[in-house]
Design a protein around this motif. Structure first.
Motif, PDB file in Angstrom:
ATOM      1  N   TRP A 342     -58.121  23.383  31.490  1.00  0.00           N
ATOM      2  CA  TRP A 342     -57.570  22.219  30.782  1.00  0.00           C
ATOM      3  C   TRP A 342     -58.372  20.961  31.074  1.00  0.00           C
ATOM      4  CZ3 TRP A 342     -54.743  21.543  26.712  1.00  0.00           C
ATOM      5  CH2 TRP A 342     -53.764  22.473  26.356  1.00  0.00           C
ATOM      6  N   GLU A 346     -59.690  18.354  28.344  1.00  0.00           N
ATOM      7  CA  GLU A 346     -59.358  16.929  28.430  1.00  0.00           C
ATOM      8  C   GLU A 346     -60.626  16.073  28.386  1.00  0.00           C
ATOM      9  OE1 GLU A 346     -56.848  13.818  31.296  1.00  0.00           O
ATOM     10  OE2 GLU A 346     -57.298  15.848  31.995  1.00  0.00           O
ATOM     11  N   LYS A 350     -61.245  13.267  25.522  1.00  0.00           N
ATOM     12  CA  LYS A 350     -61.404  11.854  25.877  1.00  0.00           C
ATOM     13  C   LYS A 350     -62.835  11.355  25.693  1.00  0.00           C
ATOM     14  CE  LYS A 350     -57.374  11.604  28.891  1.00  0.00           C
ATOM     15  NZ  LYS A 350     -56.826  11.308  30.243  1.00  0.00           N
ATOM     16  N   TRP A 367     -53.020  12.904  24.503  1.00  0.00           N
ATOM     17  CA  TRP A 367     -53.332  14.021  25.400  1.00  0.00           C
ATOM     18  C   TRP A 367     -52.058  14.571  26.042  1.00  0.00           C
ATOM     19  CZ3 TRP A 367     -56.391  17.713  26.019  1.00  0.00           C
ATOM     20  CH2 TRP A 367     -56.418  18.447  27.213  1.00  0.00           C
ATOM     21  N   ARG A 371     -50.708  18.528  25.544  1.00  0.00           N
ATOM     22  CA  ARG A 371     -50.391  19.431  26.648  1.00  0.00           C
ATOM     23  C   ARG A 371     -48.982  20.011  26.526  1.00  0.00           C
ATOM     24  NH1 ARG A 371     -53.058  19.963  31.475  1.00  0.00           N
ATOM     25  NH2 ARG A 371     -51.612  21.710  31.562  1.00  0.00           N
TER      26      ARG A 371
END
Length: 386
Positions: A342, A346, A350, A367, A371
């Motif tokens: 993950w 991420e 980003k 975000w 999740r």
């Protein structure tokens, strides 16, 4: 539409524009067997259809998974014909869009059959154009539009030809290696022929997925030898079935960069890394990178452990002292069989979202929602943050 301050357009148009924008970052996912990119189409079509129907996050995820399953199994039946005949993977990705949209639009099995049949009569896309122009992004938008239009038409009672896939002169004949109904039926029933956990990979850097593993190998070899770009004598890359450089040796623009094995390798060695910012015009004009482009050559394809290679390769850097540093990467990072962290996803999210002008606060909120998307009340909870 995403990144458009809440602008609204008709359903299939929204899916098309959003898929085109998503694909323009060259950062989607791939079925590594022949580089079909279903994620763009199933996500864009699902989110658009869900905004219309008010479907929950859990329902959207169900539709996305269905789209992957349909595209993956149809893809199995056209390997290796699709790529060998010069067709682009968007032809297969269209079915993912049709299935995902059809699921959220409430199509029953009969109407879904007609949606897929109509999609089979609508598809198009040529690989040669995708390698040299922005046709690749156009293909992504087209696949979503055609898939969603097929689902909408079937939902209104429009009938396709249910036997179009395995008929003589049908879909599998044209795009695969000929009509083969019994084999296709077995492939659709046998889960060992395709699985999202063994065939899919998420891009962890931008650009052509075929080039990711060799860029990783180049980084490892350059770090191992602490190689200075000015000390490089030659760079040799070996990949199964590859006998010439992939893409242009001296790319001149972004389209050329994302398909150039010479640029991926040269940039990876100079930077001793390959990140989301690597494909830039400033790097394209970097003298150290340009100097290495002409030193990239193709070696004999590997002969051992061929079953381990999944768009992987071997990179050897020979320096002026005569020493050679070699690294092998069998599959790119983000390959589902190796597990996906993950934290890497991420980092990708980003890195890309600021390029679309999304604020840091919205990126953070988005975000958190991603999740926990199975608990999202609707698609707008996410799309309103884009």
């Amino acid at each position: 539409m995403w990144f458009a301050q809440g602008a609204k357009v008709p359903l299939a148009a929204a899916g098309r524009v959003n898929a085109l924008m998503s694909d323009s970052a060259a950062s989607d996912d791939s079925d590594l067997r022949n580089m079909v990119h279903p994620g763009t189409t199933v996500a864009a079509s699902s989110l658009a259809a869900a905004e219309l129907t008010g479907a929950s996050g859990g329902d959207i995820l169900d539709a996305i998974v269905l789209g992957y399953e349909v595209a993956g199994r149809i893809n199995t039946a056209v390997i290796p014909g699709l790529r060998e005949k010069g067709y682009h993977g968007c032809i297969v990705a269209t079915f993912g869009a049709a299935a995902s949209a059809g699921r959220l639009l409430g199509l029953d099995s009969i109407k879904m059959t007609h949606a897929l049949s109509l999609a089979a009569s609508s598809v198009g896309g040529i690989m040669a154009a995708a390698k040299t122009s922005t046709s690749r992004e156009y293909h992504a938008g087209l696949a979503v539009m055609l898939g969603m239009e097929a689902a909408l038409a079937a939902g209104r009672g429009y009938l396709g030809e249910p036997t179009i896939f395995d008929a003589a002169e049908g879909f599998f004949h044209i795009y695969g290696e000929g009509p083969k109904a019994p084999q296709v039926q077995r492939m659709c029933a046998d889960k060992s022929t395709w699985h999202i956990l063994t065939n899919m990979a998420i891009k962890m850097v931008p650009g052509g997925h075929t080039l990711h593993a060799i860029a990783e190998a180049a980084v490892r070899a350059a770090r191992e030898g602490d190689v200075s770009s000015g000390d490089v004598e030659s760079i040799t890359v070996s990949m199964p079935g590859v006998t010439k450089l992939i893409g242009p040796q001296y790319p001149e623009d972004l389209v050329g960069m994302i398909h150039s094995s010479a640029f991926f390798l040269s940039s990876a060695i100079v930077k001793k890394d390959f990140t989301w910012g690597q494909l830039s015009m400033s790097n394209l004009s970097d003298p150290s990178i340009r100097e290495l482009l002409g030193k990239v050559q193709v070696g004999p394809p590997p002969r051992q452990d061929l079953e381990r290679f999944c768009e992987g390769g071997i990179v050897s850097i020979t320096v002026k002292s005569g020493r050679t540093y070699t690294s092998t990467v069998y599959a790119p990072s983000g390959y589902s069989l190796h597990g996906i962290d993950w934290a890497d996803v991420e980092r990708k999210y980003k890195s890309l979202l600021p390029l679309a002008g999304v604020s840091g606060e919205r990126i953070s909120s988005g975000w958190t929602l991603i999740r926990n998307f199975d608990t999202a009340p609707n698609a707008s909870a996410l799309t309103s943050l884009l």
